[in-house]
Scaffold this active site. Structure first.
Site, PDB file in Angstrom:
ATOM      1  N   ASP A 166       1.237  14.453   9.878  1.00 62.06           N
ATOM      2  CA  ASP A 166       0.982  13.276   9.611  1.00 62.06           C
ATOM      3  C   ASP A 166       0.611  12.486  10.853  1.00 62.06           C
ATOM      4  O   ASP A 166       1.105  12.721  11.712  1.00 62.06           O
ATOM      5  CB  ASP A 166       2.657  12.789   8.834  1.00 62.06           C
ATOM      6  CG  ASP A 166       2.486  11.191   8.962  1.00 62.06           C
ATOM      7  OD1 ASP A 166       1.352  10.550   8.538  1.00 62.06           O
ATOM      8  OD2 ASP A 166       2.931  10.391  10.022  1.00 62.06           O
TER       9      ASP A 166
ATOM     10  N   ARG B 102      -7.407 -11.335 -21.499  1.00 66.30           N
ATOM     11  CA  ARG B 102      -6.779 -11.184 -20.423  1.00 66.30           C
ATOM     12  C   ARG B 102      -5.905  -9.666 -19.807  1.00 66.30           C
ATOM     13  O   ARG B 102      -6.012  -9.129 -18.947  1.00 66.30           O
ATOM     14  CB  ARG B 102      -5.957 -12.076 -19.621  1.00 66.30           C
ATOM     15  CG  ARG B 102      -5.433 -12.125 -18.231  1.00 66.30           C
ATOM     16  CD  ARG B 102      -6.993 -12.060 -17.435  1.00 66.30           C
ATOM     17  NE  ARG B 102      -7.601 -12.540 -17.733  1.00 66.30           N
ATOM     18  CZ  ARG B 102      -9.342 -12.554 -17.014  1.00 66.30           C
ATOM     19  NH1 ARG B 102      -9.611 -11.424 -16.639  1.00 66.30           N
ATOM     20  NH2 ARG B 102     -10.281 -13.312 -18.015  1.00 66.30           N
TER      21      ARG B 102
ATOM     22  N   GLU C  56       7.574  16.807   6.545  1.00 65.91           N
ATOM     23  CA  GLU C  56       6.468  15.881   7.385  1.00 65.91           C
ATOM     24  C   GLU C  56       6.432  16.565   9.015  1.00 65.91           C
ATOM     25  O   GLU C  56       7.545  16.587   9.357  1.00 65.91           O
ATOM     26  CB  GLU C  56       6.689  14.263   7.074  1.00 65.91           C
ATOM     27  CG  GLU C  56       5.370  13.620   7.738  1.00 65.91           C
ATOM     28  CD  GLU C  56       5.443  12.682   7.443  1.00 65.91           C
ATOM     29  OE1 GLU C  56       5.277  11.656   7.036  1.00 65.91           O
ATOM     30  OE2 GLU C  56       6.746  11.390   8.502  1.00 65.91           O
TER      31      GLU C  56
ATOM     32  N   LYS D  37       2.113   4.450  -2.785  1.00 70.43           N
ATOM     33  CA  LYS D  37       1.769   3.470  -2.662  1.00 70.43           C
ATOM     34  C   LYS D  37       1.278   2.880  -3.853  1.00 70.43           C
ATOM     35  O   LYS D  37       0.095   2.287  -4.299  1.00 70.43           O
ATOM     36  CB  LYS D  37       1.316   3.085  -1.215  1.00 70.43           C
ATOM     37  CG  LYS D  37       2.146   3.227  -0.269  1.00 70.43           C
ATOM     38  CD  LYS D  37       0.765   3.437   0.785  1.00 70.43           C
ATOM     39  CE  LYS D  37       2.391   4.211   2.174  1.00 70.43           C
ATOM     40  NZ  LYS D  37       1.115   4.119   3.614  1.00 70.43           N
TER      41      LYS D  37
ATOM     42  N   LYS E  79      10.460  13.196   5.222  1.00 65.31           N
ATOM     43  CA  LYS E  79       9.953  12.294   5.779  1.00 65.31           C
ATOM     44  C   LYS E  79       9.873  12.346   7.060  1.00 65.31           C
ATOM     45  O   LYS E  79      11.053  12.348   7.700  1.00 65.31           O
ATOM     46  CB  LYS E  79       9.154  10.847   5.168  1.00 65.31           C
ATOM     47  CG  LYS E  79       8.376  11.058   3.800  1.00 65.31           C
ATOM     48  CD  LYS E  79       7.978  10.489   2.797  1.00 65.31           C
ATOM     49  CE  LYS E  79       6.734   9.419   3.796  1.00 65.31           C
ATOM     50  NZ  LYS E  79       5.548   9.888   4.722  1.00 65.31           N
TER      51      LYS E  79
END
Length: 287
Positions: A221, A99, A199, A134, A166
């Protein structure tokens, strides 16, 4: 970041502990302890294979006496019915590894396959596709490896290997110029060699960054296609450019055609479909 081998060994140990607990009681109760056998890993989808080297490490860590024959390597294009590898040895060991091998290879192959499709779409442009942070906690090193196998490019690995200013940093710092100047001063004071990416959300913020200077890359962005083209023209090659926000496999080519150098896509790792595969017993007795 820790050494790759150390990360992989720790990952395998933790994953096996999670799955195995006090023992594989199904195998212990149904299969003689020393019985040997073989199995084959069958591909049940079309895509790009990834995680074969990880599977080898898993089999070895479970049981160093397992014999694995690799038929298809990382990066191979696969079709339904292809056999990626076979494994021989103690059946209980094969079933303990099964698995974890499948979960890892399916996930990595899904990421590699998605990345490869996007890279193919961008082949006639100058844009390259980047991953993001992410990722699945504790699986980032494998998910980013899968992006590279698919032909993509790794962005920063974590918070430590690049300064990426950011929107929240800008807002907390009291403006984009304040944030950029503070980052430059920090690098000088700490004698670091980190790159600075910043950004911007508007053409106005972009103009501030260009005037201040000192950025190594500008992240545009959530720009519309019209504004993205305008921003790329305004930058005029003075800084590498990256587009992000709302980019999918369906619209990625339109973003690339705006002239950006890089396109970052969280979708590479946060919402891909795993590539289906299974590990099936080979009907033979190796006792």
């Amino acid at each position: 970041m820790k050494d790759y081998k150390e990360l992989l060994t720790q990952f395998i140990a933790n994953a096996l502990a999670e799955d195995l607990g006090s023992g594989d009681h199904t195998s212990l109760s149904t299969i003689p302890a020393n019985k040997k056998g073989a199995a084959k890993l069958i591909i049940k989808d079309k895509g790009v294979l990834a995680g074969v080297d990880v599977a080898l490490a898993i089999f070895k860590q479970v049981d160093a006496d397992l014999l694995v024959h690799v038929l298809l390597h990382d990066g191979a294009k696969v079709e339904y019915g292809d056999i990626a590898l076979t494994v021989e040895g103690n059946i209980s060991s094969i079933l303990i590894a099964e698995r974890l091998v499948l979960n890892t290879m399916q996930r990595m192959s899904g990421i590699a396959s998605t990345t490869a499709r996007i890279v193919a779409k961008l082949k006639d442009t100058n844009s390259r596709v980047l991953d993001t942070r992410k990722t699945t906690p504790n699986l980032r090193f494998l998910e980013k490896q899968a992006v590279v196998i698919g032909g993509g490019v790794n962005h920063r690995i974590g918070l430590y290997d690049m300064i990426l200013i950011k929107d929240n940093h800008v807002d907390y710092a009291g403006g984009i110029k304040n944030a950029l100047l503070a980052a430059k001063a920090y690098i000088t004071d700490k004698k670091l060699t980190l790159e600075i990416e910043i950004e911007v959300r508007t053409i106005s913020e972009l103009e501030e960054v260009i005037e201040a200077g000192g950025a190594d890359r500008i992240l545009l962005d959530n720009f519309s296609f019209v504004n993205l083209k305008s921003a790329v023209n305004l930058i005029s090659g003075r800084f590498p450019t990256e587009a992000s926000g709302g980019i999918s496999e369906e619209n990625v080519l339109e973003y690339a055609q705006c002239g950006v150098d890089y396109i970052s896509m969280g979708a590479l790792t946060h919402s891909v479909k795993s590539l289906d595969m299974s590990l099936k017993a080979i009907n033979q007795d190796i006792n």
